[in-house]
Design an enzyme around this catalytic site. Structure first.
Site, mmCIF file in Angstrom:
data_model
loop_
_atom_site.group_PDB
_atom_site.id
_atom_site.type_symbol
_atom_site.label_atom_id
_atom_site.label_comp_id
_atom_site.label_asym_id
_atom_site.label_seq_id
_atom_site.Cartn_x
_atom_site.Cartn_y
_atom_site.Cartn_z
ATOM 1 N N SER A 144 8.479 -47.243 -26.751
ATOM 2 C CA SER A 144 8.735 -47.886 -25.394
ATOM 3 C C SER A 144 9.832 -49.044 -25.414
ATOM 4 O O SER A 144 9.873 -49.844 -26.441
ATOM 5 C CB SER A 144 7.802 -48.645 -24.579
ATOM 6 O OG SER A 144 7.992 -49.381 -23.489
ATOM 7 N N TYR A 157 0.057 -53.289 -25.116
ATOM 8 C CA TYR A 157 0.963 -52.074 -24.837
ATOM 9 C C TYR A 157 2.181 -52.163 -25.732
ATOM 10 O O TYR A 157 2.587 -51.267 -26.511
ATOM 11 C CB TYR A 157 1.326 -51.603 -23.438
ATOM 12 C CG TYR A 157 2.089 -50.533 -23.437
ATOM 13 C CD1 TYR A 157 1.760 -49.364 -23.076
ATOM 14 C CD2 TYR A 157 3.429 -50.621 -23.135
ATOM 15 C CE1 TYR A 157 2.515 -48.186 -22.933
ATOM 16 C CE2 TYR A 157 4.228 -49.849 -22.848
ATOM 17 C CZ TYR A 157 3.870 -48.434 -22.707
ATOM 18 O OH TYR A 157 4.523 -47.411 -22.533
#
Length: 248
Positions: A144, A157
């Site tokens: 990400s 995350y």
């Protein structure tokens, strides 16, 4: 990009980037094993592919449990007699909250699925690829853009995806000599069920950080994954490819 004669195993295949990846890889000729914690969603992905005279399979998987990953691998080997040569780790979750309010349970759950899950699938399937002497092979992990600079409310995350990127680089060094390339794709803000729950005012702020001034589509990530799966990327190993519209 021709993937004819190859089989791809895709986790998180029931929606979003995982589903789009299955569709693009199938378009390019690969047989698809769609794996998801929700098997009904994975089965829907296979139905959407609608690729006659091919060996496609949907299967339930909990990537956070080694016993389940091994069970799935055994089923794949039973069905196909050899491991897939393309592995795509798309399975991922969010449990967003600010650090001071983030529970240990929610922190651990995200690490278990996003980071540990990627490790367990990579380890199990790479072992099988090596044992069956499958070459060439390509493993693509989904990281990400958040792993680069962090993101408020996403400590779990961001940490998990930073781990995925370094796991990818380490695996690339270890597996290169046996013909397995390992790369990461780092999506930016993509229109998926995961981002659909983001409040509109937060989306507006994020859009200002994207030079292309729009969200990405899952298919745009899938096209890069297909490239990395193919031999057109035969000298790309250990890379982290940003697909984020220029977001910094």
């Amino acid at each position: 990009m021709s993937l004819i004669g190859r089989t791809a195993f895709v986790t998180g295949a029931g929606s979003g980037i995982g589903r789009a990846t299955c569709q693009v890889l199938a378009r390019d000729g690969a047989n698809i094993i769609a794996a998801d914690v929700n098997e009904a969603n994975a089965r829907k992905t296979i139905e959407l592919i609608d690729k006659s005279e091919s060996k496609n399979l949907s299967i339930a998987i909990d990537v956070s449990k080694s016993s389940n990953v091994k069970h799935v691998l055994d089923k794949v080997l039973e069905t196909y007699k050899k491991p897939p040569s393309i592995i795509v780790n798309c399975a991922g979750i969010t449990r967003d909250n600010f650090i001071l309010k983030l529970s240990e349970e929610n922190f651990q759950e995200v690490i278990d699925v996003n980071l540990k899950g990627t490790f367990l699938v990579l380890q199990a399937f790479a072992n099988a690829i090596i044992e069956h002497q499958i070459s060439p092979a390509s493993i693509i992990n989904i990281g990400s853009v958040s792993s680069k600079n962090g993101n408020m409310g996403q400590a779990n995350y961001c940490a998990s995806k930073a781990g995925v990127e370094l796991l990818t680089k380490t695996a690339a060094k270890e597996f290169g000599k046996v013909g397995i390339r390992v790369n990461a794709v780092l999506p930016g803000f993509i229109s998926t069920p995961m981002t659909a729950i983001v409040p509109e005012k937060v989306k507006a702020i994020l859009l200002k950080q994207i030079p292309l001034a729009r969200l990405g589509n899952p298919e745009e990530i899938a096209e890069v994954i297909s490239f990395l799966a193919s031999e057109k990327s035969s000298y790309i190993n250990g890379a982290s490819i940003n697909v984020n519209g220029g977001m910094v």
